[in-house]
Design a protein around this motif. Structure first.
Motif, mmCIF file in Angstrom:
data_model
loop_
_atom_site.group_PDB
_atom_site.id
_atom_site.type_symbol
_atom_site.label_atom_id
_atom_site.label_comp_id
_atom_site.label_asym_id
_atom_site.label_seq_id
_atom_site.Cartn_x
_atom_site.Cartn_y
_atom_site.Cartn_z
ATOM 1 N N LEU A 1 0.758 -1.068 0.136
ATOM 2 C CA LEU A 1 -0.056 -0.035 -0.085
ATOM 3 C C LEU A 1 0.738 0.943 -0.011
ATOM 4 O O LEU A 1 0.444 2.270 -0.504
ATOM 5 C CB LEU A 1 -1.084 -0.105 1.116
ATOM 6 N N HIS A 2 1.812 1.173 0.777
ATOM 7 C CA HIS A 2 2.786 2.468 0.882
ATOM 8 C C HIS A 2 3.334 3.039 -0.314
ATOM 9 O O HIS A 2 3.037 4.182 -0.696
ATOM 10 C CB HIS A 2 3.592 2.272 2.090
ATOM 11 N N PRO A 3 4.130 2.178 -1.242
ATOM 12 C CA PRO A 3 4.546 2.646 -2.481
ATOM 13 C C PRO A 3 3.518 3.185 -3.538
ATOM 14 O O PRO A 3 3.684 4.121 -4.256
ATOM 15 C CB PRO A 3 5.254 1.410 -2.928
ATOM 16 N N LEU A 4 2.409 2.468 -3.328
ATOM 17 C CA LEU A 4 1.244 2.855 -4.198
ATOM 18 C C LEU A 4 0.804 4.331 -3.917
ATOM 19 O O LEU A 4 0.543 5.268 -4.819
ATOM 20 C CB LEU A 4 0.171 1.892 -4.492
ATOM 21 N N LEU A 5 0.718 4.624 -2.623
ATOM 22 C CA LEU A 5 0.023 5.760 -2.069
ATOM 23 C C LEU A 5 1.043 6.836 -2.160
ATOM 24 O O LEU A 5 0.705 8.129 -2.814
ATOM 25 C CB LEU A 5 -0.212 6.024 -0.795
ATOM 26 N N VAL A 6 2.463 6.789 -2.332
ATOM 27 C CA VAL A 6 3.301 7.882 -2.475
ATOM 28 C C VAL A 6 3.527 8.124 -4.098
ATOM 29 O O VAL A 6 3.456 9.444 -4.436
ATOM 30 C CB VAL A 6 4.754 7.149 -2.304
ATOM 31 N N ARG A 7 3.430 7.129 -4.983
ATOM 32 C CA ARG A 7 3.138 7.249 -6.392
ATOM 33 C C ARG A 7 1.860 8.305 -6.901
ATOM 34 O O ARG A 7 2.007 9.184 -7.436
ATOM 35 C CB ARG A 7 3.103 6.195 -7.156
ATOM 36 N N LEU A 8 0.810 7.747 -6.240
ATOM 37 C CA LEU A 8 -0.430 8.617 -6.522
ATOM 38 C C LEU A 8 -0.400 10.068 -6.001
ATOM 39 O O LEU A 8 -0.923 10.943 -6.524
ATOM 40 C CB LEU A 8 -1.461 7.690 -6.071
ATOM 41 N N CYS A 9 -0.047 10.304 -4.696
ATOM 42 C CA CYS A 9 0.202 11.579 -3.873
ATOM 43 C C CYS A 9 1.054 12.265 -4.864
ATOM 44 O O CYS A 9 0.879 13.484 -4.959
ATOM 45 C CB CYS A 9 0.681 11.429 -2.552
ATOM 46 N N SER A 10 2.287 11.668 -5.383
ATOM 47 C CA SER A 10 3.176 12.396 -6.175
ATOM 48 C C SER A 10 2.400 12.894 -7.497
ATOM 49 O O SER A 10 2.729 14.055 -7.689
ATOM 50 C CB SER A 10 4.236 11.702 -6.619
ATOM 51 N N THR A 11 1.711 12.215 -7.998
ATOM 52 C CA THR A 11 1.184 12.612 -9.203
ATOM 53 C C THR A 11 0.183 13.669 -8.923
ATOM 54 O O THR A 11 -0.125 14.809 -9.583
ATOM 55 C CB THR A 11 0.384 11.496 -9.755
ATOM 56 N N LEU A 12 -0.608 13.441 -7.754
ATOM 57 C CA LEU A 12 -1.858 14.501 -7.387
ATOM 58 C C LEU A 12 -1.083 15.864 -7.005
ATOM 59 O O LEU A 12 -1.704 16.986 -7.034
ATOM 60 C CB LEU A 12 -2.612 13.949 -6.364
ATOM 61 N N ALA B 1 -10.187 13.976 -2.285
ATOM 62 C CA ALA B 1 -9.571 14.504 -1.094
ATOM 63 C C ALA B 1 -8.824 15.727 -1.610
ATOM 64 O O ALA B 1 -8.843 16.870 -1.005
ATOM 65 C CB ALA B 1 -8.896 13.615 -0.273
ATOM 66 N N TYR B 2 -7.965 15.501 -2.463
ATOM 67 C CA TYR B 2 -6.932 16.742 -2.934
ATOM 68 C C TYR B 2 -8.168 17.978 -3.577
ATOM 69 O O TYR B 2 -7.742 19.026 -3.601
ATOM 70 C CB TYR B 2 -6.153 16.142 -4.198
ATOM 71 N N ARG B 3 -9.073 17.504 -4.142
ATOM 72 C CA ARG B 3 -9.638 18.595 -4.676
ATOM 73 C C ARG B 3 -10.614 19.452 -3.802
ATOM 74 O O ARG B 3 -10.827 20.577 -4.149
ATOM 75 C CB ARG B 3 -10.610 17.894 -5.778
ATOM 76 N N LYS C 1 1.496 17.230 -8.553
ATOM 77 C CA LYS C 1 1.713 18.076 -9.610
ATOM 78 C C LYS C 1 0.380 18.586 -9.964
ATOM 79 O O LYS C 1 0.423 19.769 -10.591
ATOM 80 C CB LYS C 1 2.193 17.185 -10.679
ATOM 81 N N VAL C 2 -0.783 17.955 -9.985
ATOM 82 C CA VAL C 2 -2.039 18.484 -10.439
ATOM 83 C C VAL C 2 -2.565 19.440 -9.622
ATOM 84 O O VAL C 2 -2.892 20.567 -10.142
ATOM 85 C CB VAL C 2 -3.153 17.243 -10.647
ATOM 86 N N TYR C 3 -2.288 19.351 -8.415
ATOM 87 C CA TYR C 3 -2.911 20.491 -7.537
ATOM 88 C C TYR C 3 -1.862 21.183 -6.664
ATOM 89 O O TYR C 3 -1.807 21.445 -5.524
ATOM 90 C CB TYR C 3 -3.606 20.066 -6.292
ATOM 91 N N GLN C 4 -0.799 21.463 -7.272
ATOM 92 C CA GLN C 4 0.450 22.304 -7.094
ATOM 93 C C GLN C 4 0.357 23.528 -6.203
ATOM 94 O O GLN C 4 1.040 23.783 -5.485
ATOM 95 C CB GLN C 4 1.579 22.393 -7.965
ATOM 96 N N ASP C 5 -0.957 24.083 -6.740
ATOM 97 C CA ASP C 5 -1.118 25.477 -6.239
ATOM 98 C C ASP C 5 -1.540 25.372 -4.687
ATOM 99 O O ASP C 5 -1.425 26.322 -3.848
ATOM 100 C CB ASP C 5 -2.126 26.154 -7.005
#
Length: 465
Positions: free
Chosen positions: A326-337, A376-378, A339-343
């Protein structure tokens, strides 16, 4: 197909399941049968011992009666006995062996010295050449074995004398009680030895089932593609059937996914053409409204097709189980998000072990977490928290944010397919529906609560096994 696999798996695992294990059931059944057999055998052995012991006493008293007969003789028609008999027990006052001689009328003619202090009122039964072995009681209630032999010492039929020997049954009862105690000990010890050997035999016999269960675990975890042929002949038909089911399911699932991919690819072309036609129509002032409606419906069709394809392809497979870190998958997803919600500069808090895993396929878990984390990010202000807990039989994964939250009266509605609470962002609201369908296929649940961060908390529960 998956239900059939689960039934096979339960049957194969019964050899190592607690109180429901096949070995334990056989052991309990064999124990009950062994105890019933011992209980039935106990009175038989006691009766056999009693019969054999009484036969020994009868033979001994018969031999003592022969001693009396040999020592007796007639003088002038009168029975004469010597002062001392060859068997010293007859001559001792306190001896247990008693001797009597009766005339044909039942009158006592002689008694041994050992019988002088006894008060036994015994009357022989005249009949001529009669031999009896029985039990009698004296005036004090003491019980005796009695051997009575009637013998004519002359040719006259009226000169039949009864030679009687007696012995108390107290010695017999004490020996019988000692034998019964020893019998209980020996039967109990024999039962324990029998059950121990039976348990060892069942353990050895169930090694094949344990090996089959171990191979099933390896197949479920993906380390094996099929079951081996190294099993007893009674299990070969089962293992071969399981292998055929496994190959057939794998082939069918692969064909199913290929067909879904081909369907999605074939639908993209006409949808693209319709979208191009809509753009041409929108260039004409009179058709802008119709073009807008067409574009909205094409977008809705595209999302619904995507949803149905995801729903069909992300369900749980049959026999093979997956456990995704679970942990590496969450890290990858959060890294992508990020960048999308960098503001927003979202702060993500991962409260879970580094080696935590979830029992889902990689694609299903990616889709599930991607939808919930993107939501959650949005909606968050700047903080998102992911935590994992475990109880006796379930895993609980929580994804929380510090956003505006969800009103209580709206929580059930947004979990339904096509419903959205946030109408300011484009989309058809199928993300949570996909999440819920994936969880349903794995026996999980989705719940929406308030978060301690101030926003919404999506809590997912999954069965451990």
């Amino acid at each position: 197909m998956s239900r059939r696999w689960r039934r096979w798996r339960v049957l194969a695992r019964t050899s190592r399941r607690g109180s429901l294990s096949l070995r334990l059931r056989l052991m309990l059944g064999a124990t009950c049968l062994a105890i019933l057999f011992m209980l039935a055998l106990l009175p038989v052995l006691q009766a056999a011992f009693s019969l054999a012991f009484e036969r020994v006493i009868e033979e001994r008293l018969a031999a003592d009666a022969n001693t009396l007969i040999t020592a007796s003789h007639l003088e002038n028609g009168r029975l004469v006995m010597p002062d001392r008999l060859p068997d010293e027990e007859f001559n001792l006052p306190n001896a247990k062996l008693l001797g009597y001689i009766f005339d044909p009328q039942g009158k006592r003619l002689w008694q041994s010295r050992s019988a002088e202090d006894e008060s036994i009122d015994y009357q022989p039964r005249p009949g001529g050449d009669l031999t009896e072995f029985k039990r009698v009681r004296d005036a004090d209630g003491l019980e005796y074995f009695v051997y009575d032999v009637e013998l004519r010492l002359t040719d006259e039929p009226r000169q039949a004398f009864s030679f009687v020997t007696m012995q108390p049954t107290s010695e017999y009862r004490s020996l019988f009680e000692e034998f019964r105690q020893q019998l209980y000990l020996w039967l109990g010890g024999g039962l324990l030895v029998l059950l121990t050997l039976l348990w060892l035999g069942l353990t050895w016999g169930f090694r094949s089932l344990r090996r089959l269960s171990h191979e099933l675990d390896q197949v479920e975890s993906g380390r094996l593609d099929r079951l081996s042929e190294q099993h007893p002949k009674e299990l070969l038909r089962l293992t071969r059937s399981l292998n055929r089911l496994l190959v057939g399911e794998r082939r069918q699932r692969e064909q199913y996914r290929n067909s879904l991919g081909d369907l999605a690819h074939s639908l993209k072309t006409p949808l693209t053409v319709l979208q191009s036609v809509g753009e041409v129509m929108s260039a004409q002032p009179g058709n802008r409204e119709q073009a807008r409606v067409m574009h909205a419906q094409i977008e809705r069709m595209s999302q619904q097709i995507g949803y149905q394809l995801q729903r069909a392809s992300l369900g749980q497979s049959g026999l093979v189980r997956h456990r995704v870190p679970l942990h590496p998958l969450l890290v990858r997803l959060c890294s992508t998000l990020d960048k999308v919600y960098q503001d927003k500069r979202v702060q993500i808090d991962l409260q879970l072990p580094q080696d935590a895993t979830l029992p889902l396929e990689q694609g299903a878990l990616m889709e599930l977490l991607g939808n919930l984390l993107e939501n959650a990010y949005r909606l968050c202000l700047y903080q998102v928290r992911v935590s994992l807990k475990q109880d006796a039989d379930r895993l609980w994964l929580s994804i929380e944010d510090d956003g505006p939250g969800v009103p209580v009266d709206q929580r059930a509605r947004i979990l339904r397919r096509g419903e959205r609470l946030d109408a300011q962002h484009p989309g058809q609201g199928i993300g949570l529906a996909v999440v819920k369908d994936i969880l349903d296929s794995y026996g999980g649940e989705l719940r929406l609560d308030d978060s301690s961060l101030g926003g919404a908390a999506f809590r997912l529960s999954l069965p451990i096994d």
